[in-house]
Design a protein around this motif. Structure first.
Motif, PDB file in Angstrom:
ATOM      1  N   ALA A 107       0.827  -1.204   0.000  1.00  0.00           N
ATOM      2  CA  ALA A 107       0.000   0.000   0.000  1.00  0.00           C
ATOM      3  C   ALA A 107       0.862   1.255   0.000  1.00  0.00           C
ATOM      4  O   ALA A 107       0.623   2.185  -0.777  1.00  0.00           O
ATOM      5  CB  ALA A 107      -0.929  -0.010   1.215  1.00  0.00           C
ATOM      6  N   TRP A 108       1.879   1.274   0.856  1.00  0.00           N
ATOM      7  CA  TRP A 108       2.768   2.437   0.910  1.00  0.00           C
ATOM      8  C   TRP A 108       3.467   2.642  -0.433  1.00  0.00           C
ATOM      9  O   TRP A 108       3.523   3.762  -0.943  1.00  0.00           O
ATOM     10  CB  TRP A 108       3.805   2.239   2.013  1.00  0.00           C
ATOM     11  CG  TRP A 108       4.904   3.254   1.960  1.00  0.00           C
ATOM     12  CD1 TRP A 108       4.849   4.544   2.387  1.00  0.00           C
ATOM     13  CD2 TRP A 108       6.207   3.064   1.415  1.00  0.00           C
ATOM     14  NE1 TRP A 108       6.051   5.166   2.152  1.00  0.00           N
ATOM     15  CE2 TRP A 108       6.901   4.278   1.547  1.00  0.00           C
ATOM     16  CE3 TRP A 108       6.860   1.991   0.826  1.00  0.00           C
ATOM     17  CZ2 TRP A 108       8.205   4.445   1.116  1.00  0.00           C
ATOM     18  CZ3 TRP A 108       8.154   2.159   0.399  1.00  0.00           C
ATOM     19  CH2 TRP A 108       8.816   3.373   0.541  1.00  0.00           C
ATOM     20  N   GLY A 109       3.973   1.575  -1.005  1.00  0.00           N
ATOM     21  CA  GLY A 109       4.705   1.693  -2.262  1.00  0.00           C
ATOM     22  C   GLY A 109       3.842   2.141  -3.421  1.00  0.00           C
ATOM     23  O   GLY A 109       4.259   2.961  -4.239  1.00  0.00           O
ATOM     24  N   ARG A 110       2.631   1.618  -3.504  1.00  0.00           N
ATOM     25  CA  ARG A 110       1.752   1.966  -4.627  1.00  0.00           C
ATOM     26  C   ARG A 110       1.049   3.296  -4.436  1.00  0.00           C
ATOM     27  O   ARG A 110       0.649   3.918  -5.411  1.00  0.00           O
ATOM     28  CB  ARG A 110       0.725   0.859  -4.866  1.00  0.00           C
ATOM     29  CG  ARG A 110       1.349  -0.413  -5.375  1.00  0.00           C
ATOM     30  CD  ARG A 110       2.061  -0.174  -6.682  1.00  0.00           C
ATOM     31  NE  ARG A 110       2.696  -1.406  -7.135  1.00  0.00           N
ATOM     32  CZ  ARG A 110       3.748  -1.448  -7.899  1.00  0.00           C
ATOM     33  NH1 ARG A 110       4.320  -0.336  -8.314  1.00  0.00           N
ATOM     34  NH2 ARG A 110       4.250  -2.597  -8.287  1.00  0.00           N
ATOM     35  N   PHE A 111       0.885   3.755  -3.223  1.00  0.00           N
ATOM     36  CA  PHE A 111       0.362   5.105  -3.001  1.00  0.00           C
ATOM     37  C   PHE A 111       1.456   6.149  -3.210  1.00  0.00           C
ATOM     38  O   PHE A 111       1.178   7.265  -3.583  1.00  0.00           O
ATOM     39  CB  PHE A 111      -0.198   5.271  -1.585  1.00  0.00           C
ATOM     40  CG  PHE A 111      -1.644   4.911  -1.440  1.00  0.00           C
ATOM     41  CD1 PHE A 111      -2.599   5.437  -2.295  1.00  0.00           C
ATOM     42  CD2 PHE A 111      -2.051   4.049  -0.437  1.00  0.00           C
ATOM     43  CE1 PHE A 111      -3.931   5.112  -2.155  1.00  0.00           C
ATOM     44  CE2 PHE A 111      -3.384   3.715  -0.283  1.00  0.00           C
ATOM     45  CZ  PHE A 111      -4.336   4.246  -1.149  1.00  0.00           C
ATOM     46  N   GLY A 112       2.719   5.772  -2.960  1.00  0.00           N
ATOM     47  CA  GLY A 112       3.799   6.734  -2.979  1.00  0.00           C
ATOM     48  C   GLY A 112       4.816   6.541  -4.077  1.00  0.00           C
ATOM     49  O   GLY A 112       4.540   6.820  -5.244  1.00  0.00           O
ATOM     50  N   PRO A 113       5.991   6.008  -3.740  1.00  0.00           N
ATOM     51  CA  PRO A 113       7.123   6.017  -4.664  1.00  0.00           C
ATOM     52  C   PRO A 113       6.940   5.203  -5.951  1.00  0.00           C
ATOM     53  O   PRO A 113       7.485   5.559  -6.969  1.00  0.00           O
ATOM     54  CB  PRO A 113       8.276   5.441  -3.843  1.00  0.00           C
ATOM     55  CG  PRO A 113       7.738   5.040  -2.531  1.00  0.00           C
ATOM     56  CD  PRO A 113       6.344   5.484  -2.446  1.00  0.00           C
ATOM     57  N   GLU A 114       6.184   4.149  -5.919  1.00  0.00           N
ATOM     58  CA  GLU A 114       6.011   3.302  -7.113  1.00  0.00           C
ATOM     59  C   GLU A 114       4.565   3.305  -7.594  1.00  0.00           C
ATOM     60  O   GLU A 114       4.024   2.279  -7.984  1.00  0.00           O
ATOM     61  CB  GLU A 114       6.468   1.867  -6.825  1.00  0.00           C
ATOM     62  CG  GLU A 114       7.953   1.740  -6.535  1.00  0.00           C
ATOM     63  CD  GLU A 114       8.808   2.122  -7.741  1.00  0.00           C
ATOM     64  OE1 GLU A 114       8.413   1.853  -8.895  1.00  0.00           O
ATOM     65  OE2 GLU A 114       9.894   2.688  -7.518  1.00  0.00           O
ATOM     66  N   SER A 115       3.965   4.469  -7.591  1.00  0.00           N
ATOM     67  CA  SER A 115       2.582   4.587  -8.000  1.00  0.00           C
ATOM     68  C   SER A 115       2.404   4.248  -9.477  1.00  0.00           C
ATOM     69  O   SER A 115       3.258   4.551 -10.304  1.00  0.00           O
ATOM     70  CB  SER A 115       2.094   6.024  -7.758  1.00  0.00           C
ATOM     71  OG  SER A 115       0.829   6.207  -8.293  1.00  0.00           O
ATOM     72  N   PHE A 116       1.307   3.585  -9.805  1.00  0.00           N
ATOM     73  CA  PHE A 116       1.011   3.256 -11.197  1.00  0.00           C
ATOM     74  C   PHE A 116       0.601   4.487 -11.978  1.00  0.00           C
ATOM     75  O   PHE A 116       0.679   4.502 -13.199  1.00  0.00           O
ATOM     76  CB  PHE A 116      -0.130   2.234 -11.284  1.00  0.00           C
ATOM     77  CG  PHE A 116       0.271   0.855 -10.818  1.00  0.00           C
ATOM     78  CD1 PHE A 116       1.304   0.163 -11.433  1.00  0.00           C
ATOM     79  CD2 PHE A 116      -0.404   0.251  -9.783  1.00  0.00           C
ATOM     80  CE1 PHE A 116       1.658  -1.094 -11.010  1.00  0.00           C
ATOM     81  CE2 PHE A 116      -0.060  -1.018  -9.363  1.00  0.00           C
ATOM     82  CZ  PHE A 116       0.981  -1.685  -9.986  1.00  0.00           C
ATOM     83  N   THR A 117       0.144   5.505 -11.294  1.00  0.00           N
ATOM     84  CA  THR A 117      -0.370   6.685 -11.972  1.00  0.00           C
ATOM     85  C   THR A 117       0.672   7.787 -12.118  1.00  0.00           C
ATOM     86  O   THR A 117       0.424   8.790 -12.770  1.00  0.00           O
ATOM     87  CB  THR A 117      -1.582   7.266 -11.217  1.00  0.00           C
ATOM     88  OG1 THR A 117      -1.192   7.594  -9.889  1.00  0.00           O
ATOM     89  CG2 THR A 117      -2.733   6.278 -11.209  1.00  0.00           C
ATOM     90  N   GLY A 118       1.823   7.628 -11.483  1.00  0.00           N
ATOM     91  CA  GLY A 118       2.838   8.678 -11.459  1.00  0.00           C
ATOM     92  C   GLY A 118       3.800   8.603 -12.517  1.00  0.00           C
ATOM     93  O   GLY A 118       4.132   8.701 -13.540  1.00  0.00           O
TER      94      GLY A 118
END
Length: 118
Positions: A107-118
């Motif tokens: 959850a932390w990774g996909r919300f932050g540094p490794e987001s799919f939308t970023g």
């Protein structure tokens, strides 16, 4: 890996709970505290969670659902850990805490540094 663990744990929907408790030893005695309907509900949530961890990103449809699902999985394993503590099963809580940490990390990774939308 977390999705595979969730899918594996849905066996509680297919195998009678008495058999799971007999084969699983002390770590599986919790299953007798839940009705078959409650176990089906938990298993259904686990199937949906496994799908929610993989499909949105794989299909590129609403990839924000991956970290949201991971947060929900973390809450599921928080509940599992609390249930084990209430039952006095401190020796069998380690896997639940590992899965909780995996879900929180995802959850932390996909919300932050490794987001799919970023």
């Amino acid at each position: 890996m977390l999705a595979a663990i969730l899918l594996f744990s849905t066996s509680k929907m297919l195998i009678p709970r008495e058999k799971i408790a007999a084969v699983g030893g002390a770590a599986a005695q919790w299953i007798l505290d839940f009705s078959p309907g409650a176990l089906r509900a938990i298993g259904t949530l686990e199937i949906l969670a496994a799908a929610g961890l993989i499909l949105p990103a794989a299909l590129d449809i609403a990839p924000i659902l991956v970290p949201i699902t991971a947060t929900c999985v973390a809450m599921l394993f928080t509940g599992a850990a609390i249930m084990r503590l209430r039952r006095g099963e401190r020796a069998t809580i380690a896997p639940d805490l590992v899965y909780l940490a995996l879900a929180a990390f995802l959850a932390w990774g996909r919300f932050g540094p490794e987001s799919f939308t970023g």
